[in-house]
Design an enzyme around this catalytic site. Structure first.
Site, PDB file in Angstrom:
ATOM      1  CB  CYS A 232      12.573 -22.022  85.066  1.00 36.10           C
ATOM      2  SG  CYS A 232      13.201 -20.742  83.970  1.00 36.10           S
TER       3      CYS A 232
ATOM      4  CG  HIS B 292      10.940 -17.951  78.745  1.00 36.78           C
ATOM      5  ND1 HIS B 292      11.125 -19.276  79.107  1.00 36.78           N
ATOM      6  CD2 HIS B 292      10.094 -17.973  77.681  1.00 36.78           C
ATOM      7  CE1 HIS B 292      10.438 -20.053  78.291  1.00 36.78           C
ATOM      8  NE2 HIS B 292       9.807 -19.286  77.419  1.00 36.78           N
TER       9      HIS B 292
ATOM     10  NE  ARG C 106       9.784 -26.763  77.497  1.00 40.50           N
ATOM     11  CZ  ARG C 106       9.800 -25.849  78.476  1.00 40.50           C
ATOM     12  NH1 ARG C 106      10.411 -24.684  78.281  1.00 40.50           N
ATOM     13  NH2 ARG C 106       9.215 -26.093  79.643  1.00 40.50           N
TER      14      ARG C 106
ATOM     15  CG  ASP D 155      13.493 -28.612  78.589  1.00 38.42           C
ATOM     16  OD1 ASP D 155      14.439 -28.852  79.346  1.00 38.42           O
ATOM     17  OD2 ASP D 155      13.646 -28.191  77.419  1.00 38.42           O
TER      18      ASP D 155
ATOM     19  NE  ARG E 251      12.393 -20.452  73.555  1.00 44.49           N
ATOM     20  CZ  ARG E 251      12.579 -21.378  74.491  1.00 44.49           C
ATOM     21  NH1 ARG E 251      11.580 -21.746  75.260  1.00 44.49           N
ATOM     22  NH2 ARG E 251      13.770 -21.924  74.671  1.00 44.49           N
TER      23      ARG E 251
END
Length: 271
Positions: A259, A165, A91, A66, A136
């Site tokens: 992103c 997000h 992550r 990611d 998040r």
């Protein structure tokens, strides 16, 4: 409408895969074509270059599929960079890689005290920072953002896990205008958005479901997923020039143009 030249950070999806599920878009059992993801990413990068933007790249790290989603790597405003702390352990190792890049690039560094996933949840809109929470980035991180950057922080409560997000539910078009999906926000946050941005563009659920709001604007041109046709038409009606890109392979991990793109703001003149 005037376009603002931007300095952007991206990460080639060399090691892109969907090996785990940390959002509703991810299905580790579905096939992923990494070579196609790289080609789609290269087209996005070329689009930025054709618009006159400067694209810098961070070296991808094996085992971090990611890392392509550079927007989550930090928040950079007025020459200051706040590093990130990811919610999910899968992550976590992206954070030091991005921090090292910012430090090498000469930014004034700040470390997060709480979970904070960078520009995925922190968007500069004029003289305000819109800060997402709910899935998040921790609400407790918003106070630190205000102290570091010196902009009033407006909390945006996200309520739909598909839009985990802020940058999946809202895009900043220029210093006065945003586009967003009302249903992605709590009633109170919807009321705040109506007050702050009475002329906002409202996206449809159909466009949000192809991550149409995960877009990048320079004030004149809006780069967004090619599948978000209704949103593109609304933006053109407002005078923006839209450029559709296909990032369908990266969407399998819940990502779109924004992103993949971190804005590097050097100083107040470039906000």
């Amino acid at each position: 409408m005037d376009a603002t030249s931007q300095r952007l950070l991206m990460c080639r999806p060399t090691y892109f895969a969907v090996d785990y599920a940390i959002n509703p878009w991810m299905d580790p059992g579905a096939p992923v074509d990494t070579a196609l993801a790289v080609r789609q990413w290269e087209q996005l990068r070329q689009t930025y270059r054709d618009l006159g933007h400067t694209v810098e790249e961070i070296t991808p790290v094996p085992g971090l599929p990611d890392m392509v989603f550079a927007a989550n790597g930090g928040t950079v405003i007025d020459g200051k960079a706040m590093a990130v702390q990811f919610r999910d352990p899968q992550r976590a190792d992206e954070a030091p890689a991005y921090r090292a890049w910012f430090e090498a690039a000469g930014f004034e560094m700040y470390d997060p005290k709480h979970v904070n996933e960078g520009e995925g949840d922190v968007l500069l809109a004029g003289d305000h920072l819109l800060a997402g929470t709910g899935f998040r980035t921790a609400h407790s991180s918003h106070a630190q953002l205000q102290e570091v950057f010196g902009y009033p922080v407006i909390t945006m409560q996200l309520v739909d896990p598909r839009f985990y997000h802020l940058d999946t539910a809202l895009t900043v078009l220029d210093e006065r205008t945003v586009a967003y999906l009302p249903e992605a926000f709590s009633p109170g946050s919807q009321a705040v958005l109506r007050r702050l941005f009475p002329d906002a563009v409202h996206a449809t659920m159909a466009d949000a479901e192809v991550l149409g709001l995960n877009a990048v604007s320079d004030g004149r041109h809006v780069v967004l997923p090619a599948q978000a046709t209704d949103l593109a038409a609304k933006l053109r009606d407002r005078g923006y020039e839209t450029i559709g890109v296909d990032l369908s392979e990266l969407r399998k991990a819940g990502g779109g143009p924004k992103c993949c793109t971190l804005r590097l703001r050097q100083g107040k003149a470039s906000k």
